[in-house]
Scaffold this active site. Structure first.
Site, PDB file in Angstrom:
ATOM      1  N   ASP A 410       0.830  -1.376  -0.068  1.00  0.00           N
ATOM      2  CA  ASP A 410      -0.068  -0.135  -0.097  1.00  0.00           C
ATOM      3  C   ASP A 410       0.857   1.353  -0.018  1.00  0.00           C
ATOM      4  OD1 ASP A 410      -2.418   1.407   0.139  1.00  0.00           O
ATOM      5  OD2 ASP A 410      -2.328   1.387   2.311  1.00  0.00           O
ATOM      6  N   GLU A 413       2.549   4.625  -4.387  1.00  0.00           N
ATOM      7  CA  GLU A 413       2.514   5.243  -5.403  1.00  0.00           C
ATOM      8  C   GLU A 413       3.814   5.927  -5.756  1.00  0.00           C
ATOM      9  OE1 GLU A 413       0.146   5.434  -3.326  1.00  0.00           O
ATOM     10  OE2 GLU A 413      -1.114   4.272  -4.416  1.00  0.00           O
ATOM     11  N   ASP A 484      -8.959   3.256  -2.346  1.00  0.00           N
ATOM     12  CA  ASP A 484      -9.973   4.001  -1.085  1.00  0.00           C
ATOM     13  C   ASP A 484     -11.201   4.472  -1.626  1.00  0.00           C
ATOM     14  OD1 ASP A 484      -7.800   3.215   0.702  1.00  0.00           O
ATOM     15  OD2 ASP A 484      -7.175   5.220   0.853  1.00  0.00           O
TER      16      ASP A 484
HETATM   17  C1  GLC Z   1      -4.712   3.511   2.813  1.00  0.00           C
HETATM   18  C2  GLC Z   1      -5.213   2.051   2.008  1.00  0.00           C
HETATM   19  C3  GLC Z   1      -6.309   1.432   2.913  1.00  0.00           C
HETATM   20  C4  GLC Z   1      -5.722   1.094   4.371  1.00  0.00           C
HETATM   21  C5  GLC Z   1      -5.224   2.443   4.917  1.00  0.00           C
HETATM   22  C6  GLC Z   1      -4.437   2.324   6.255  1.00  0.00           C
HETATM   23  O1  GLC Z   1      -5.661   4.336   2.832  1.00  0.00           O
HETATM   24  O2  GLC Z   1      -5.535   2.267   0.736  1.00  0.00           O
HETATM   25  O3  GLC Z   1      -6.633   0.362   2.234  1.00  0.00           O
HETATM   26  O4  GLC Z   1      -6.725   0.517   5.145  1.00  0.00           O
HETATM   27  O5  GLC Z   1      -4.315   3.139   3.963  1.00  0.00           O
HETATM   28  O6  GLC Z   1      -3.522   1.370   6.052  1.00  0.00           O
END
Ligand code: GLC
Length: 813
Positions: A410, A413, A484
């Protein structure tokens, strides 16, 4: 007329003066031409153009202002077709022609412009006559003629429906929480699009990782263009005419996906975050207690010690190994989130080792860059360096040893609190040293490569990697989820459109946060999302930190029952889904297919009316309910007969919109005439119960066939040939229906003992023979043994149970 000429002359002069004042440069007229085998290089007044035949249906186009073509390394293209194609070359005063059996390329010399024709002589693609390729400072663009009848698809993950015409898009991986319908750019960049004219398609993959733009006639009716802020004009043109072939070629060139473990296709439950461990255990027990199947539980950022990657919070998770072992005994796998940001904390081993090993991206003066993300100030591993990927993989290996089953990449980017990662930060780029501008869009791709490689290094099993960001080729390392999203009906629609579009750019193993990440879904929305999710390869519910509980049992008894059914449906269709993913891994075609991938010759499938439904592989049409309170749905059925797999009804379509019933408990899905559909008994988790029997529903047409793939579902032995292929065929004429079941390849010994053939929409003709012997009719389906049959008058279905370990030929007359 005279005035018009004066006006045009004025405009041309005005244009030239604009040109004189800016750095905008056109390629100009040809000066010399080099022809080497398969390649033509035209040196022109303001740069050079190179056309290289890659295969009979692919060419690579490059333009360079300096006239020099460096040996650029592609992050995406890993499998260029090899072997030079047969072609004809002619050069005339004004043009050069290269032609293969699939396309003709004419390069006009004055000025240098490329036009591509199909074998019938139709223009498929053309440089805009006045502009062609332009250079403006470091920026490169290719202007193309925009034809009135041209449609565009592609670019993968875009918060939009499938049509791309009249819009402009940016490719720059971005952290976009709660993105709106139409928001752009998002997390993943795949600079590949498809143009369709007169029912024929071509594809263009723009092999450039810098920030790029694609304008498909947004507010102009003269041209479409694509280009990037820097880097080369370097693209691959893939000739159709079939969209399927274009997609398959693009995906194969950028790397086919590998088969995921079967458990990764089960239902997955996540939230930000389940902690402490007692809560994780509670969630696991609830699933089992309530008889709701689930295979995977996710640990979001709170499992770590102060968000330090590769650590555990000792209070919340005092004994991770024990927890993971206990969950494993209940049939659960655990996947952890992995953020690339390494807390800049000298008391933290990963940071110290990273600094000592020179593993972080740095400023040109050698100081490691620090950006702010969950752990506050953090270093960013330089995944473009092999040693760093291996170093990172070592930590992942430790987690695997503890019992973690997969990784969820995650904030890759890379994200720095929605702020700006400085362009001046440098990356190793496999020794070439490149700035953030070039690396940004491929950062997640390289992180995914490190992750997959680590799993392969530490285990003989397959991998589950999930990523938020990516670039062309990401499918070879990872599944992708759409980030998200929001608990809204708009986003339920995006949860269909986005995977469909991602499927056109190589990504088959995709899905959204079921139920919506941000906000609170209504009970109906959650149920409808679970129903769509049942047919979405990556099937995971997730919830934001501030949102209320979002588990399948959260919405009261009535909805819990519906949700259980939706998830059980997923476990029923697993053999079919698995088969379709196998197809993705060999053909590069997605599981979730836009209707036009299968029915390209029907122009209606390219209109919006057909974007709210999809083909699940090539056999099944799925029509999810996407609007609040709808209990009916208008479905576009391509010409032919369709068998309702839920309703049992047969729909005959002339290529039209037909309303079908879709009460809350039902997701309508249909088998095409001549289609096969394979299901099994549901289970609580993959591997809980053996599949002694598979049900194979067939809706016979004159001639139909289907190949079922089976393997052990977990190891990589299939890559050495340890799998089986079973071929089902049905031939139907006025006299008889002949059904054959035969192993085509049998190395793998499947646990399946019998197939229950369900022949839909069939009369009881009185005689059923298997391998020449008359079968006994059983009055009760449950009593039907291998070699018996039963006729179900109510559903007009003939059920025949046949052994799976021998060739079978059934004759019904
Ligand atoms: C980002 C991710 C989400 C995750 C959050 C906390 O927003 O896209 O899926 O729960 O970070 O890690």
């Amino acid at each position: 007329m005279k005035n018009f000429v004066i006006l045009i002359s004025f405009l041309v002069l005005a244009n030239l003066s604009v040109q004189a004042q800016t750095s905008l440069t056109f390629i100009g007229n040809a000066k010399t031409v080099d022809h080497t085998p398969g390649m033509v290089t035209v040196h022109a007044e303001n740069g050079s153009v190179r056309v290289e035949l890659i295969s009979k249906n692919i060419f690579r186009y490059r333009a360079s202002q300096s006239g020099v073509f460096t040996e650029a390394v592609s992050y995406a293209i890993v499998n260029p077709p090899s072997g030079k194609p047969q072609y004809n070359f002619t050069e005339e005063l004004e043009s050069i022609t290269l032609s293969t059996s699939r396309m003709k390329i004419i390069i006009a010399k004055n000025p240098v412009r490329v036009t591509v024709y199909d074998p019938q002589g139709n223009i498929m693609n053309q440089d805009e006559p006045a502009f062609g390729v332009t250079f403006d400072g470091k920026e490169v663009r290719s202007y193309k003629t925009l034809f009135d009848d041209e449609s565009f698809f592609g670019l993968g993950e875009k918060a939009h429906n499938l049509g791309r015409r009249n819009n402009q898009y940016t490719l720059w991986n971005s952290d976009t929480p709660a993105y709106k319908f139409g928001a752009d750019p998002l997390y993943v960049s795949t600079p590949f699009f498809i143009g369709v004219r007169g029912g024929s398609a071509y594809g263009i993959y723009f092999d450039n990782s810098y920030k790029s733009y694609f304008n498909f006639g947004a507010s102009n009716n003269r041209f479409y263009w694509f280009g990037a802020e820097q880097g080369e004009m370097d693209y691959y043109y893939i000739a159709g005419p079939a969209i399927r072939d274009v997609v398959s070629t693009y995906t194969t060139m950028t790397g086919l996906m590998e088969l995921p473990p079967m458990w990764a296709l089960g239902f997955q439950q996540s939230r930000w975050s389940y902690y402490p461990e007692s809560r994780v255990r509670e969630i696991a027990s609830e699933f089992r207690k309530r008889d709701i199947p689930c295979d995977v539980i996710y640990l979001d950022i709170h499992y770590m010690d102060g968000y330090r990657v590769f650590t555990w919070d000792k209070e919340r998770f005092p004994d991770p190994q024990k927890l993971l072992a206990d969950l494993k005994a209940q049939g659960f796998k655990v996947v952890t989130i992995i953020d690339p940001g390494v807390k800049a904390d000298t008391n933290y081993a990963v940071a110290r080792e990273g600094l000592a090993g020179d593993h972080f991206a740095k400023y040109p003066d050698g100081i490691p860059y620090q950006g702010e993300v969950w752990p506050s100030w953090s270093f960013f591993p330089d995944f473009t360096k092999k040693e760093t990927r291996t170093w990172w993989g070592g930590y992942l290996g430790n987690l695997l040893k503890q019992g973690i089953a997969g990784f969820w990449n995650d904030m890759n980017e890379p994200a720095v609190w929605g702020q700006v990662f400085p362009d001046i930060v440098m990356f190793n780029d496999e020794g070439k040293i490149s700035s953030h501008k070039k690396i940004h869009n491929v950062y997640a791709l390289k992180m995914a490569e490190a992750t997959k490689d680590a799993i392969y290094q530490h285990s003989n099993n397959r991998h589950l990697v999930v990523t938020r960001a990516g670039f062309s080729g990401i499918q070879r390392y990872s599944s992708v989820w759409t980030g998200d999203n929001v608990s809204s009906w708009d986003h339920l629609r995006l949860a269909l459109y986005m995977p469909l579009s991602m499927g056109l750019t190589g990504m088959s193993f995709t899905g959204s946060d079921v139920g919506g990440f941000i906000g609170t879904p209504t009970p109906d929305l959650f149920t409808r999302w679970l129903q769509l999710g049942a047919f979405t390869p990556f099937y995971r519910a997730h919830a934001e930190i501030n949102s209320p509980d979002k588990e399948p049992w959260t919405y009261g008894e009535k909805h819990e029952k519906l949700n259980r059914e939706a998830i059980k449906l997923r476990y029923r269709i697993l053999p079919h889904l698995y088969n379709e993913l196998y197809q993705s891994s060999v053909s590069g075609l997605p599981v979730m297919r836009a209707m036009f991938l299968e029915y390209q010759s029907d122009p209606e499938t390219m209109k919006e009316q057909a974007f709210d439904q999809f083909m699940f592989g090539d056999q099944v049409l799925v029509a999810p309910v996407l609007y609040e309170n709808d209990v009916k749905k208008q479905v576009y059925f391509p010409k032919g007969k369709w068998y309702g797999l839920h309703s049992g009804e047969v729909i005959t379509s002339n290529g039209e919109l037909i309303t079908v019933q879709a009460p809350l408990e039902e997701i309508p899905y249909f088998l095409k005439e001549g289609g096969f559909f394979v299901t099994r008994e549901p289970q609580q988790y993959v591997g809980e119960k053996k599949a002694d029997e598979l049900e194979v529903t067939v809706f016979p047409a004159v001639r139909s066939s289907y190949t079922l793939y089976q393997d052990d579902g977990i190891t990589r032995e299939y890559q050495k040939g340890n799998f089986s292929l079973t071929r089902f065929t049905a031939d139907y004429d006025a006299d008889a229906l002949i059904l054959n079941v035969r192993k085509e390849k049998g190395e793998f010994q499947s646990e399946v003992k019998t197939y229950l053939l369900k022949i839909a929409h069939m009369d009881d003709k009185g005689s059923v023979q298997m391998n020449g012997k008359e079968l006994v009719k059983s009055a009760i389906p449950a009593d039907t043994k291998a070699g018996m049959y039963h006729y179900d008058h109510y559903h007009r279905q003939l059920l025949i149970r046949v052994p799976a370990d021998q060739p079978v030929s059934i004759k019904i007359q």
